[in-house]
Design a protein around this motif. Structure first.
Motif, PDB file in Angstrom:
ATOM      1  N   SER B  13      36.500  46.428  39.139  1.00 31.38           N
ATOM      2  CA  SER B  13      37.630  47.290  38.791  1.00 31.38           C
ATOM      3  C   SER B  13      38.712  47.206  39.859  1.00 31.38           C
ATOM      4  O   SER B  13      39.901  47.241  39.548  1.00 31.38           O
ATOM      5  N   ILE B  14      38.306  47.090  41.122  1.00 30.49           N
ATOM      6  CA  ILE B  14      39.321  46.957  42.170  1.00 30.49           C
ATOM      7  C   ILE B  14      40.077  45.634  42.014  1.00 30.49           C
ATOM      8  O   ILE B  14      41.290  45.559  42.204  1.00 30.49           O
ATOM      9  N   ASN B  16      40.742  44.164  39.253  1.00 27.38           N
ATOM     10  CA  ASN B  16      41.729  44.340  38.188  1.00 27.38           C
ATOM     11  C   ASN B  16      42.978  45.054  38.698  1.00 27.38           C
ATOM     12  O   ASN B  16      44.093  44.649  38.404  1.00 27.38           O
ATOM     13  N   THR B  17      42.737  46.116  39.486  1.00 28.81           N
ATOM     14  CA  THR B  17      43.876  46.839  40.055  1.00 28.81           C
ATOM     15  C   THR B  17      44.714  45.911  40.924  1.00 28.81           C
ATOM     16  O   THR B  17      45.943  45.931  40.889  1.00 28.81           O
ATOM     17  N   GLN B  18      44.004  45.069  41.687  1.00 26.94           N
ATOM     18  CA  GLN B  18      44.711  44.161  42.584  1.00 26.94           C
ATOM     19  C   GLN B  18      45.598  43.200  41.787  1.00 26.94           C
ATOM     20  O   GLN B  18      46.723  42.902  42.191  1.00 26.94           O
ATOM     21  N   LYS B  19      45.082  42.760  40.652  1.00 27.74           N
ATOM     22  CA  LYS B  19      45.880  41.851  39.815  1.00 27.74           C
ATOM     23  C   LYS B  19      47.164  42.544  39.375  1.00 27.74           C
ATOM     24  O   LYS B  19      48.236  41.952  39.390  1.00 27.74           O
ATOM     25  N   ILE B  20      47.028  43.823  38.978  1.00 32.14           N
ATOM     26  CA  ILE B  20      48.210  44.557  38.520  1.00 32.14           C
ATOM     27  C   ILE B  20      49.210  44.719  39.646  1.00 32.14           C
ATOM     28  O   ILE B  20      50.403  44.439  39.494  1.00 32.14           O
ATOM     29  N   THR B  21      48.720  45.153  40.816  1.00 30.49           N
ATOM     30  CA  THR B  21      49.674  45.395  41.912  1.00 30.49           C
ATOM     31  C   THR B  21      50.336  44.102  42.355  1.00 30.49           C
ATOM     32  O   THR B  21      51.519  44.102  42.689  1.00 30.49           O
ATOM     33  N   ALA B 251      49.517  47.644  48.703  1.00 26.80           N
ATOM     34  CA  ALA B 251      48.413  48.007  47.814  1.00 26.80           C
ATOM     35  C   ALA B 251      47.513  46.803  47.564  1.00 26.80           C
ATOM     36  O   ALA B 251      46.287  46.908  47.578  1.00 26.80           O
ATOM     37  N   THR B 252      48.124  45.646  47.354  1.00 24.37           N
ATOM     38  CA  THR B 252      47.349  44.424  47.125  1.00 24.37           C
ATOM     39  C   THR B 252      46.481  44.098  48.338  1.00 24.37           C
ATOM     40  O   THR B 252      45.296  43.771  48.217  1.00 24.37           O
ATOM     41  N   ALA B 255      43.625  46.534  48.604  1.00 25.88           N
ATOM     42  CA  ALA B 255      42.589  46.225  47.619  1.00 25.88           C
ATOM     43  C   ALA B 255      41.730  45.072  48.128  1.00 25.88           C
ATOM     44  O   ALA B 255      40.503  45.083  47.995  1.00 25.88           O
TER      45      ALA B 255
END
Lengths: 141, 288
Positions: B13-14, B16-21, B251-252, B255
């Protein structure tokens, strides 16, 4: 070489023309004006219409402006073009809109095009047409 | 200790968040470049109109415009506050609001009242909650605002000034210094005060005004104020994108750190499970 003046034509969103010219013609509210070098300082409003710049090599460039201001200094001419046609009632409508937005901050924004705006667009379109027609005639010669 | 599967889901899940940021970072970077171009494109106008205002200050008109004159007493001040429409751009908006609030408090300590006009969603939702007088607002101007989107908001404040409801007007926005630095700025718009005298214009002269001085100056000064506000808005957008880019980059990176830590925990847990299994087997074999 003939005398020249520096001409800047700018609108709020971009620079339109900057360079030397032999003369500038514009449609001011009181009538057509022609500015040659060493004109006395002048400040005037412009009507929707064209601004023609006669460059020192004899070429002429045309720009369409929907109202604005013209400042003349002996060696510099500045045209501050508006991007939208301004009229008291249109401004008033915009101000009213901004106030209403504040009052009903959560109110959804329904797009109402009122009479004033339609009229503004009409005048602008007519002036644009005129400028195009002139440009076409110039080519035909 | 958390089991292997749990940690694996968390890492997923982290990631995925990293991809978004990181996608947001790249979008912000490209938008910032465009915003900077736009900022450069609008600068000639505000420079030119500023020049004209400078010239005007050294002309000797018989008509003195109220926008150029200080009022004797300042009872009420107006603020035009420029903010972004969207969040996730670091402390950009909050820092700006803090600066404004400090300024407002200083003004109200002196007994002045305050009118606020907001541009941008964030400012409007922030100042709506505060006990200030919110007189007008504009939001959702998008990435490429048009100059005439601001006419209404500015006119509300100018009318207030004309009618004597406010005695001075300030513009609050973020100034774009460079990608890493944005400075909050409070600029006085009214009364307008040109600064430096220029020698070539110091002799006695005046413009020819067509149709007349009042009409022309009214229009010119309104445009001057509008161009200042517009420039402020355009700069604020560049700031927003730069600030978002930095925030998303952080943020990236964070993460990434988090994933590294969790990976370590996961490896340890896996190793512990294997060790335990082996020792169980060995113990079992010894018992037999």
């Amino acid at each position: 070489m003939a005398m020249t003046i520096h001409v800047d034509i700018v609108s709020a969103e971009q620079e339109i023309f900057s360079g030397l010219a032999a003369a500038v013609f514009a449609s001011a509210v009181e009538g057509e004006v022609g500015i040659y070098p060493r004109h006395t300082p002048m400040l005037t409003k412009l009507k929707p219409g064209e601004v023609r710049v006669l460059k020192d090599n004899g070429e002429e460039e045309q720009f369409y402006v929907s109202s604005g201001m013209l400042e003349v200094q002996p060696h510099v001419v500045t045209v501050l073009a508006d991007t939208a046609l301004r009229a008291a009632d249109v401004d008033e409508a915009a101000a009213l809109q901004a106030k209403q937005d504040a009052e009903k901050a959560l109110h959804d924004k329904t797009d109402k095009r009122d009479f004033a705006e339609a009229q503004r667009e009409l005048v602008e379109a007519l002036a644009q047409l005129r400028a195009i027609e002139r440009a076409r005639k110039g080519k035909g010669r | 200790m958390a089991s292997g599967k749990e940690i694996r889901t968390q890492i997923g899940s982290i990631k995925n968040t990293q991809k978004i940021t990181s996608a947001m970072e790249m979008v912000a970077a490209s938008k910032m470049r465009k915003a900077q171009d736009r900022m450069a494109a609008t600068r000639p106008y505000s420079d030119k109109i500023y020049n004209v205002i400078q010239h005007l200050a050294f002309a000797h008109p018989e008509y003195k415009h109220p926008y150029l004159q200080d009022r004797e007493e300042t009872k009420r001040v107006g603020y035009i506050i420029v903010s972004s429409d969207r969040g996730l751009c670091g402390g950009l908006n909050n820092n700006l609001f803090k600066t404004v609030l400090r300024d407002i408090r200083a003004k109200s300590d002196k007994g002045m009242e305050v009118d606020v006009c907001t541009i941008g969603q964030k400012a409007s939702s922030f100042f709506r909650r505060l006990p200030v007088n919110l007189v007008s607002q504009t939001a959702q101007l998008g990435d490429a605002p048009r100059a005439h989107d601001l006419i209404g908001t500015v006119k509300v404040m100018l009318d207030a000034y004309n009618e004597g409801r406010i005695d001075s007007l300030y513009l609050v926005f973020n100034e774009f210094v460079n990608t890493m630095t944005q400075e909050d700025k409070i600029l006085r718009l009214l009364p307008a005060k040109p600064e430096k005298p220029s020698e070539e214009l110091s002799h006695h002269w005046d413009y020819i005004y067509e149709p007349d001085a009042k009409d022309v100056l009214d229009d010119l000064l309104v445009r001057y104020i509008e161009s200042q506000v517009y420039q402020g808005v355009v700069e604020n957008i560049a700031c927003e994108q730069a600030s978002r880019m930095i925030a998303m980059k952080n943020a990236t990176d964070n993460a990434g750190d988090l994933i590294d830590d969790l990976q370590l925990v996961y490896n340890k847990a896996r190793q512990a499970a294997i060790t335990q299994e082996i020792s169980e087997i060995v113990a079992g074999a010894a018992a037999v």
